[in-house]
Write a protein that holds these residues in place. Structure first.
Motif, PDB file in Angstrom:
ATOM      1  N   HIS A 233      -4.366 -14.305  -6.019  1.00 25.12           N
ATOM      2  CA  HIS A 233      -4.371 -12.976  -5.402  1.00 25.12           C
ATOM      3  C   HIS A 233      -4.360 -11.859  -6.443  1.00 25.12           C
ATOM      4  CE1 HIS A 233      -0.038 -14.055  -5.515  1.00 25.12           C
ATOM      5  NE2 HIS A 233       0.143 -12.782  -5.797  1.00 25.12           N
ATOM      6  N   ASP A 234      -3.828 -12.108  -7.628  1.00 19.81           N
ATOM      7  CA  ASP A 234      -3.902 -11.112  -8.703  1.00 19.81           C
ATOM      8  C   ASP A 234      -5.327 -11.022  -9.253  1.00 19.81           C
ATOM      9  OD1 ASP A 234      -1.200 -10.552  -8.523  1.00 19.81           O
ATOM     10  OD2 ASP A 234      -0.639 -11.727 -10.268  1.00 19.81           O
TER      11      ASP A 234
ATOM     12  N   VAL B  92       3.498  -3.774  -7.865  1.00 25.27           N
ATOM     13  CA  VAL B  92       2.090  -4.129  -7.994  1.00 25.27           C
ATOM     14  C   VAL B  92       1.345  -2.953  -8.609  1.00 25.27           C
ATOM     15  CG1 VAL B  92       0.003  -4.759  -6.733  1.00 25.27           C
ATOM     16  CG2 VAL B  92       2.217  -5.607  -5.965  1.00 25.27           C
ATOM     17  N   VAL B  93       0.551  -3.235  -9.633  1.00 30.49           N
ATOM     18  CA  VAL B  93      -0.301  -2.234 -10.265  1.00 30.49           C
ATOM     19  C   VAL B  93      -1.666  -2.858 -10.531  1.00 30.49           C
ATOM     20  CG1 VAL B  93       1.608  -0.987 -11.366  1.00 30.49           C
ATOM     21  CG2 VAL B  93       0.470  -2.831 -12.596  1.00 30.49           C
ATOM     22  N   THR B  94      -2.637  -2.002 -10.852  1.00 34.06           N
ATOM     23  CA  THR B  94      -3.936  -2.516 -11.277  1.00 34.06           C
ATOM     24  C   THR B  94      -3.791  -3.062 -12.689  1.00 34.06           C
ATOM     25  OG1 THR B  94      -4.636  -0.406 -12.196  1.00 34.06           O
ATOM     26  CG2 THR B  94      -5.182  -0.818  -9.882  1.00 34.06           C
ATOM     27  N   ARG B  95      -4.794  -3.740 -13.155  1.00 36.40           N
ATOM     28  CA  ARG B  95      -4.730  -4.295 -14.510  1.00 36.40           C
ATOM     29  C   ARG B  95      -4.613  -3.195 -15.568  1.00 36.40           C
ATOM     30  NH1 ARG B  95      -5.815  -9.922 -14.548  1.00 36.40           N
ATOM     31  NH2 ARG B  95      -6.676 -10.514 -12.556  1.00 36.40           N
ATOM     32  N   SER B  96      -5.070  -1.990 -15.233  1.00 40.16           N
ATOM     33  CA  SER B  96      -4.945  -0.881 -16.174  1.00 40.16           C
ATOM     34  C   SER B  96      -3.619  -0.134 -16.007  1.00 40.16           C
ATOM     35  CB  SER B  96      -6.123   0.081 -16.010  1.00 40.16           C
ATOM     36  OG  SER B  96      -6.136   0.624 -14.707  1.00 40.16           O
TER      37      SER B  96
ATOM     38  N   THR C 132      -7.977  -0.631  -0.789  1.00 40.83           N
ATOM     39  CA  THR C 132      -8.948  -1.722  -0.817  1.00 40.83           C
ATOM     40  C   THR C 132      -8.454  -2.854  -1.709  1.00 40.83           C
ATOM     41  OG1 THR C 132     -10.752  -0.153  -0.464  1.00 40.83           O
ATOM     42  CG2 THR C 132     -11.354  -2.314  -1.331  1.00 40.83           C
ATOM     43  N   GLU C 133      -7.914  -2.527  -2.871  1.00 38.99           N
ATOM     44  CA  GLU C 133      -7.377  -3.553  -3.774  1.00 38.99           C
ATOM     45  C   GLU C 133      -6.179  -4.263  -3.139  1.00 38.99           C
ATOM     46  OE1 GLU C 133      -8.515  -1.691  -8.121  1.00 38.99           O
ATOM     47  OE2 GLU C 133      -6.950  -0.709  -6.920  1.00 38.99           O
ATOM     48  N   ILE C 134      -5.345  -3.514  -2.446  1.00 43.46           N
ATOM     49  CA  ILE C 134      -4.195  -4.122  -1.773  1.00 43.46           C
ATOM     50  C   ILE C 134      -4.672  -5.024  -0.632  1.00 43.46           C
ATOM     51  CG2 ILE C 134      -2.157  -3.656  -0.351  1.00 43.46           C
ATOM     52  CD1 ILE C 134      -1.705  -3.148  -3.330  1.00 43.46           C
ATOM     53  N   MET C 135      -5.692  -4.594   0.090  1.00 42.07           N
ATOM     54  CA  MET C 135      -6.220  -5.425   1.174  1.00 42.07           C
ATOM     55  C   MET C 135      -6.813  -6.724   0.611  1.00 42.07           C
ATOM     56  SD  MET C 135      -6.445  -5.815   4.399  1.00 42.07           S
ATOM     57  CE  MET C 135      -6.162  -4.246   5.144  1.00 42.07           C
ATOM     58  N   ARG C 136      -7.551  -6.621  -0.496  1.00 37.89           N
ATOM     59  CA  ARG C 136      -8.081  -7.832  -1.149  1.00 37.89           C
ATOM     60  C   ARG C 136      -6.941  -8.734  -1.599  1.00 37.89           C
ATOM     61  NH1 ARG C 136     -12.307  -5.237  -4.766  1.00 37.89           N
ATOM     62  NH2 ARG C 136     -10.517  -5.130  -6.114  1.00 37.89           N
ATOM     63  N   ARG C 137      -5.911  -8.145  -2.156  1.00 36.06           N
ATOM     64  CA  ARG C 137      -4.742  -8.897  -2.610  1.00 36.06           C
ATOM     65  C   ARG C 137      -4.069  -9.609  -1.439  1.00 36.06           C
ATOM     66  NH1 ARG C 137      -1.030  -8.904  -6.755  1.00 36.06           N
ATOM     67  NH2 ARG C 137       1.131  -9.173  -6.116  1.00 36.06           N
TER      68      ARG C 137
ATOM     69  N   ALA D  95       0.827  -1.211   0.000  1.00 40.13           N
ATOM     70  CA  ALA D  95       0.000   0.000   0.000  1.00 40.13           C
ATOM     71  C   ALA D  95       0.861   1.261   0.000  1.00 40.13           C
ATOM     72  CB  ALA D  95      -0.941   0.008   1.205  1.00 40.13           C
ATOM     73  N   THR D  96       2.006   1.206   0.667  1.00 43.25           N
ATOM     74  CA  THR D  96       2.868   2.380   0.772  1.00 43.25           C
ATOM     75  C   THR D  96       3.806   2.532  -0.421  1.00 43.25           C
ATOM     76  OG1 THR D  96       2.824   2.132   3.172  1.00 43.25           O
ATOM     77  CG2 THR D  96       4.529   3.563   2.261  1.00 43.25           C
ATOM     78  N   TYR D  97       4.488   1.442  -0.784  1.00 40.96           N
ATOM     79  CA  TYR D  97       5.520   1.517  -1.816  1.00 40.96           C
ATOM     80  C   TYR D  97       5.159   0.835  -3.127  1.00 40.96           C
ATOM     81  CZ  TYR D  97       8.167   2.748   2.342  1.00 40.96           C
ATOM     82  OH  TYR D  97       8.589   3.339   3.500  1.00 40.96           O
ATOM     83  N   GLY D  98       4.060   0.075  -3.128  1.00 35.78           N
ATOM     84  CA  GLY D  98       3.676  -0.648  -4.335  1.00 35.78           C
ATOM     85  C   GLY D  98       4.493  -1.911  -4.537  1.00 35.78           C
TER      86      GLY D  98
END
Length: 117
Positions: A106-107, A70-74, A81-86, A55-58
């Motif tokens: 997880h992706d 880590v990035v979103t699919r776009s 929230t996406e990081i927490m789900r991951r 969440a902080t550094y990606g």
């Protein structure tokens, strides 16, 4: 690539277990209640390690050497929230080795991916 993700996994697992070990040293894990506290400690160390760093550094420490993040699919920075789900998706049994079969639970469940930085 598969091998880069595997190396990321090994480095992150070693660091997570080291953090867990350090945090568990003060506990006397000889009786049942203390063992339960040790497992709770292990769980929170896992969640904290992945969530805080991504969440902080990606990226986690394991992603620094191969320069991946880590990035979103776009291609955008993921939300908390996406990081927490991951992070919680990594607790699914067999998720830790799902990348060997191109499943990456997880992706998929968090709509994120790992790319070269």
């Amino acid at each position: 690539s598969l091998w880069i993700r595997f190396i990321n996994f090994i480095i992150d697992t070693i660091l997570w277990l080291l953090i867990t070990f350090i945090l568990t040293i003060p506990l006397d894990v000889t009786d049942g209640f203390q063992k339960l506290l040790g497992f709770i400690n292990m769980f929170f160390a896992f969640i904290s390690y992945y969530f805080i760093l991504e969440a902080t550094y990606g990226k986690t420490v394991g992603k620094y050497s191969p320069k991946s993040k880590v990035v979103t699919r776009s291609g955008d920075k993921p939300s908390k929230t996406e990081i927490m789900r991951r992070t919680f998706s990594k607790l699914i049994p067999f998720d830790r080795v799902s990348f060997f079969f191109s499943l990456n639970f997880h992706d998929r469940l968090s709509d994120t991916t790992v790319v070269r930085d």
